[in-house]
Scaffold this motif. Sequence first.
Motif, PDB file in Angstrom:
ATOM      1  N   ASP A   1       0.619  -1.279  -0.074  1.00  0.00           N
ATOM      2  CA  ASP A   1      -0.025   0.014  -0.054  1.00  0.00           C
ATOM      3  C   ASP A   1       0.793   1.214   0.140  1.00  0.00           C
ATOM      4  O   ASP A   1       1.540   1.639   1.044  1.00  0.00           O
ATOM      5  N   GLN A   2       1.005   1.913  -1.146  1.00  0.00           N
ATOM      6  CA  GLN A   2       1.845   3.134  -1.330  1.00  0.00           C
ATOM      7  C   GLN A   2       1.413   4.272  -0.455  1.00  0.00           C
ATOM      8  O   GLN A   2       2.214   5.248   0.046  1.00  0.00           O
ATOM      9  N   GLN A   3      -0.013   4.169  -0.307  1.00  0.00           N
ATOM     10  CA  GLN A   3      -0.288   5.553   0.529  1.00  0.00           C
ATOM     11  C   GLN A   3       0.049   5.357   2.215  1.00  0.00           C
ATOM     12  O   GLN A   3       0.512   6.241   2.467  1.00  0.00           O
TER      13      GLN A   3
ATOM     14  N   LYS B   1       3.939   5.883   2.311  1.00  0.00           N
ATOM     15  CA  LYS B   1       4.072   7.533   2.142  1.00  0.00           C
ATOM     16  C   LYS B   1       3.898   7.977   3.549  1.00  0.00           C
ATOM     17  O   LYS B   1       4.570   9.006   4.042  1.00  0.00           O
ATOM     18  N   GLN B   2       2.689   7.707   4.252  1.00  0.00           N
ATOM     19  CA  GLN B   2       2.377   8.157   5.358  1.00  0.00           C
ATOM     20  C   GLN B   2       3.471   8.104   6.667  1.00  0.00           C
ATOM     21  O   GLN B   2       3.602   8.508   7.440  1.00  0.00           O
TER      22      GLN B   2
END
Length: 92
Positions: free
Chosen positions: A9-11, A14-15
């Motif tokens: 999960d790239q989101q 990033k978070q």
Amino acid sequence: MVDLIAGEDQQVRKQLGRPRNALSGIFGPDGRAVTESLVDEEGIVYAEIDLGRCVQPKQMHDIVGHYNRFDVFQLHVNDRPLRPLVLPEEEA
């Protein structure tokens, strides 16, 4: 740790990869943001607040008993007179 939590999960990746993960904001008694928050930035957050908005949530909060659960907690009162000082040789 990021690989374990984020997986593909790239989101989420990033978070979790943010450098500081800091937030400064002002929130009302209902938990909603009163102002725009600063995220990962230096600065000061200002807001005008209405203290009247604090009255209703306080009426809903159990300020004396902290959400007493009488099925779990009990209060026992020892109403016998107690001596203010008990010396070691007087103890039973």
